[in-house]
Design an enzyme around this catalytic site. Sequence first.
Site, PDB file in Angstrom:
ATOM      1  N   THR A  95       0.933  -0.924   0.409  1.00 55.42           N
ATOM      2  CA  THR A  95       0.055   0.031  -0.158  1.00 55.42           C
ATOM      3  C   THR A  95       1.109   0.714  -0.452  1.00 55.42           C
ATOM      4  O   THR A  95       0.407   2.307  -0.901  1.00 55.42           O
ATOM      5  CB  THR A  95      -1.034   0.025   1.510  1.00 55.42           C
ATOM      6  OG1 THR A  95       0.175  -0.831   2.134  1.00 55.42           O
ATOM      7  CG2 THR A  95      -1.832  -0.581   1.099  1.00 55.42           C
ATOM      8  N   CYS A 134      -7.842   1.912   9.178  1.00 52.16           N
ATOM      9  CA  CYS A 134      -6.146   1.777   8.347  1.00 52.16           C
ATOM     10  C   CYS A 134      -6.018   1.465   9.958  1.00 52.16           C
ATOM     11  O   CYS A 134      -6.265   2.878  10.449  1.00 52.16           O
ATOM     12  CB  CYS A 134      -6.200   2.165   7.662  1.00 52.16           C
ATOM     13  SG  CYS A 134      -3.642   1.609   7.583  1.00 52.16           S
ATOM     14  N   PHE A 140      -8.598   4.959   3.815  1.00 52.66           N
ATOM     15  CA  PHE A 140      -7.792   5.197   5.077  1.00 52.66           C
ATOM     16  C   PHE A 140      -9.151   4.016   5.375  1.00 52.66           C
ATOM     17  O   PHE A 140      -9.134   3.073   6.940  1.00 52.66           O
ATOM     18  CB  PHE A 140      -7.235   4.957   6.290  1.00 52.66           C
ATOM     19  CG  PHE A 140      -6.144   5.583   5.385  1.00 52.66           C
ATOM     20  CD1 PHE A 140      -4.162   5.004   5.411  1.00 52.66           C
ATOM     21  CD2 PHE A 140      -5.666   7.397   4.960  1.00 52.66           C
ATOM     22  CE1 PHE A 140      -3.231   4.901   4.920  1.00 52.66           C
ATOM     23  CE2 PHE A 140      -4.035   7.535   4.889  1.00 52.66           C
ATOM     24  CZ  PHE A 140      -3.545   6.350   4.566  1.00 52.66           C
TER      25      PHE A 140
HETATM   26 MN1  MNH Z   1      -3.663  -0.633   6.166  1.00 51.87          MN
HETATM   27  C1  MNH Z   1      -7.194  -1.823   7.226  1.00 51.87           C
HETATM   28  C2  MNH Z   1      -5.391   1.503   3.459  1.00 51.87           C
HETATM   29  C3  MNH Z   1      -1.127   1.674   4.924  1.00 51.87           C
HETATM   30  C4  MNH Z   1      -2.239  -1.890   8.457  1.00 51.87           C
HETATM   31  N1  MNH Z   1      -5.846  -0.032   5.505  1.00 51.87           N
HETATM   32  C5  MNH Z   1      -7.190  -0.774   6.159  1.00 51.87           C
HETATM   33  C6  MNH Z   1      -8.373  -0.792   5.317  1.00 51.87           C
HETATM   34  C7  MNH Z   1      -7.778   0.326   4.362  1.00 51.87           C
HETATM   35  C8  MNH Z   1      -6.220   0.797   3.954  1.00 51.87           C
HETATM   36  C9  MNH Z   1      -8.663   1.329   2.677  1.00 51.87           C
HETATM   37  C10 MNH Z   1      -9.379  -0.401   5.640  1.00 51.87           C
HETATM   38  C11 MNH Z   1      -9.428  -1.944   4.740  1.00 51.87           C
HETATM   39  C12 MNH Z   1     -11.176  -2.686   4.893  1.00 51.87           C
HETATM   40  O1  MNH Z   1     -12.004  -1.736   5.351  1.00 51.87           O
HETATM   41  O2  MNH Z   1     -10.840  -4.236   4.863  1.00 51.87           O
HETATM   42  N2  MNH Z   1      -3.352   0.973   4.108  1.00 51.87           N
HETATM   43  C13 MNH Z   1      -4.412   1.864   4.121  1.00 51.87           C
HETATM   44  C14 MNH Z   1      -3.243   2.787   2.908  1.00 51.87           C
HETATM   45  C15 MNH Z   1      -2.176   2.975   3.702  1.00 51.87           C
HETATM   46  C16 MNH Z   1      -2.180   1.493   4.819  1.00 51.87           C
HETATM   47  C17 MNH Z   1      -4.007   3.489   1.736  1.00 51.87           C
HETATM   48  C18 MNH Z   1      -0.720   3.326   3.076  1.00 51.87           C
HETATM   49  C19 MNH Z   1      -0.873   4.346   2.075  1.00 51.87           C
HETATM   50  N3  MNH Z   1      -1.988  -0.517   6.559  1.00 51.87           N
HETATM   51  C20 MNH Z   1      -0.877   0.184   6.325  1.00 51.87           C
HETATM   52  C21 MNH Z   1       0.581   0.600   6.927  1.00 51.87           C
HETATM   53  C22 MNH Z   1      -0.053  -0.780   8.154  1.00 51.87           C
HETATM   54  C23 MNH Z   1      -1.682  -1.010   7.069  1.00 51.87           C
HETATM   55  C24 MNH Z   1       2.098   1.041   6.432  1.00 51.87           C
HETATM   56  C25 MNH Z   1       0.656  -1.300   9.001  1.00 51.87           C
HETATM   57  C26 MNH Z   1       1.972  -0.728   9.333  1.00 51.87           C
HETATM   58  N4  MNH Z   1      -4.637  -1.830   7.000  1.00 51.87           N
HETATM   59  C27 MNH Z   1      -3.213  -2.613   7.722  1.00 51.87           C
HETATM   60  C28 MNH Z   1      -4.094  -2.925   9.354  1.00 51.87           C
HETATM   61  C29 MNH Z   1      -5.729  -3.187   8.725  1.00 51.87           C
HETATM   62  C30 MNH Z   1      -5.747  -2.102   7.587  1.00 51.87           C
HETATM   63  C31 MNH Z   1      -3.453  -3.976  10.098  1.00 51.87           C
HETATM   64  C32 MNH Z   1      -7.117  -3.627   9.573  1.00 51.87           C
HETATM   65  C33 MNH Z   1      -7.811  -2.863  10.836  1.00 51.87           C
HETATM   66  C34 MNH Z   1      -8.554  -3.343  11.300  1.00 51.87           C
HETATM   67  O3  MNH Z   1      -9.612  -3.627  10.914  1.00 51.87           O
HETATM   68  O4  MNH Z   1      -8.668  -3.029  12.824  1.00 51.87           O
END
Ligand code: MNH
Length: 459
Positions: A271, A406, A399
């Site tokens: 991502t 996220c 996010f």
């Molecule tokens: Mn990330 C959930 C986008 C970077 C860890 N992330 C989500 C969701 C989105 C998302 C959209 C929700 C998905 C859903 O509803 O099914 N995340 C991003 C984007 C970036 C990103 C666009 C970077 C740019 N994410 C990161 C990073 C980490 C991370 C860096 C960890 C170090 N994300 C997560 C985790 C979840 C999540 C863990 C799930 C959280 C939960 O459900 O409690």
Amino acid sequence: MAEQRMPRPSWRLPLLGDVLRLDPQRPVQREAQFVQELGDVFEISILGRKVIVVGGGDAAAEVFDENRFAKAVVPPVSNLRELAGDGLFTAFNSEPAWAQAHNVLMPAFSQASMRSYHDAMAECIDQLCAYWVDTASGGPVDVSSDMNRLTLEVIGRTGFGYSFDSFTPGRHPFVESMSRAMAYVSQTANDVPVLREILGWKAMRQNPKDIALMKTTVDQVIAARRSGETPRQDDLLQRMLENPDPQTGETMSDQSIRNQVLTFLIAGHETTAGLLSFALHYLSLNPEIVERAREEIDEVLGTDGAPVRFEQVAKLRYVRRIVDETLRLWPSGPAFFRKARQETTLAGYPIRKSETILVVLLALHRDPKLWGDDVERFDPDRFLPAAVRARPAHAYKPFGVGARACIGRQFALHEAVLALARILTHFDIAAIPGYELKVEELLTIRPKNLRLVMRPRKR
Ligand code: MNH
């Protein structure tokens, strides 16, 4: 409102439904096209599975309402459970491992906690810059591949004190396995199981081996830390090993820790890499934006090349707007699933309990009703505070939303702003003439075959 039928693509077939009208290589971009043809809310049917699609307007505000809708864990996201189990991203809403990991890890992802990851992040970024100076020697670099090296190295080091030796030629076996496993999940998302056995037997056999290698690698890292073989350090792993859930007093099991580590490696790497790749693409095309960014960077960070301090990153307001605007045009998680908590309505249409709804951010973030009529233009000033206040909150959700949004948001933003500031400090970025942006989808999105020339900056 009277029972009215939701719009749907024309030429729906029995059994197959709309599957032939979808694009298995670029599913989300195809759905965004449907939004243009069919409007903000419509339904598609894939092999008997009905999915409602939301691509803009007030309907988006409705599905983001946590009282009526919640995250849905359905394919392809649920296919990741083979690897990440009930880890944070793939857990069902009711699974206890989600609440426990969420409670333990929320403080570790607060803005204040970014201070403890800052030095390792900065070091990785400096390694990337050195790698470009050594290997690129003025020739083009493979942007997506190098951004993946960077973000994986950052999450490996800050997450659990592990280096993938990312800035050496060749690829770490873990990285090979992970990219094959992700491709497998993405490519088998909407296919027909029988055909998969015929066409994809090789991948089908490889997949369990890849998953086993990833789990074993992570288990070894956890065991080494627990036994004291590797030193304590202030990272995500240490917090998971030591900090109990404040609500129950219980600490996390090794199994759950493994699932979270694998989750961070998956969710936290491609991502942020996609975001950085798209940002560099737009910077290569917009010299006036580069100039404004550099004015800010030189003022905030100075021009003596000193290491960046944690506090300085939040002052890079314009670089942050470049990041925000990049995530508007190309949200690296381009869509996510919701479901109705109980029988309800959406845009006036009746919705059954648990019905699946796909939110297409790619379309929402370009909805002219929310963003005006020059939505394709890259313009960081859309994120000036006054402009943000003038838009409804549901216009921009890169996010995600609600309890399952996220957890890594601050982490990704800190890393991205720091990386872009450092890259702009050290390099002049030039596009390859004639490059046309094509976007590749593997659950996340990235610019296809993007190569850019990185020349040491002339001042
Ligand atoms: Mn990330 C959930 C986008 C970077 C860890 N992330 C989500 C969701 C989105 C998302 C959209 C929700 C998905 C859903 O509803 O099914 N995340 C991003 C984007 C970036 C990103 C666009 C970077 C740019 N994410 C990161 C990073 C980490 C991370 C860096 C960890 C170090 N994300 C997560 C985790 C979840 C999540 C863990 C799930 C959280 C939960 O459900 O409690």
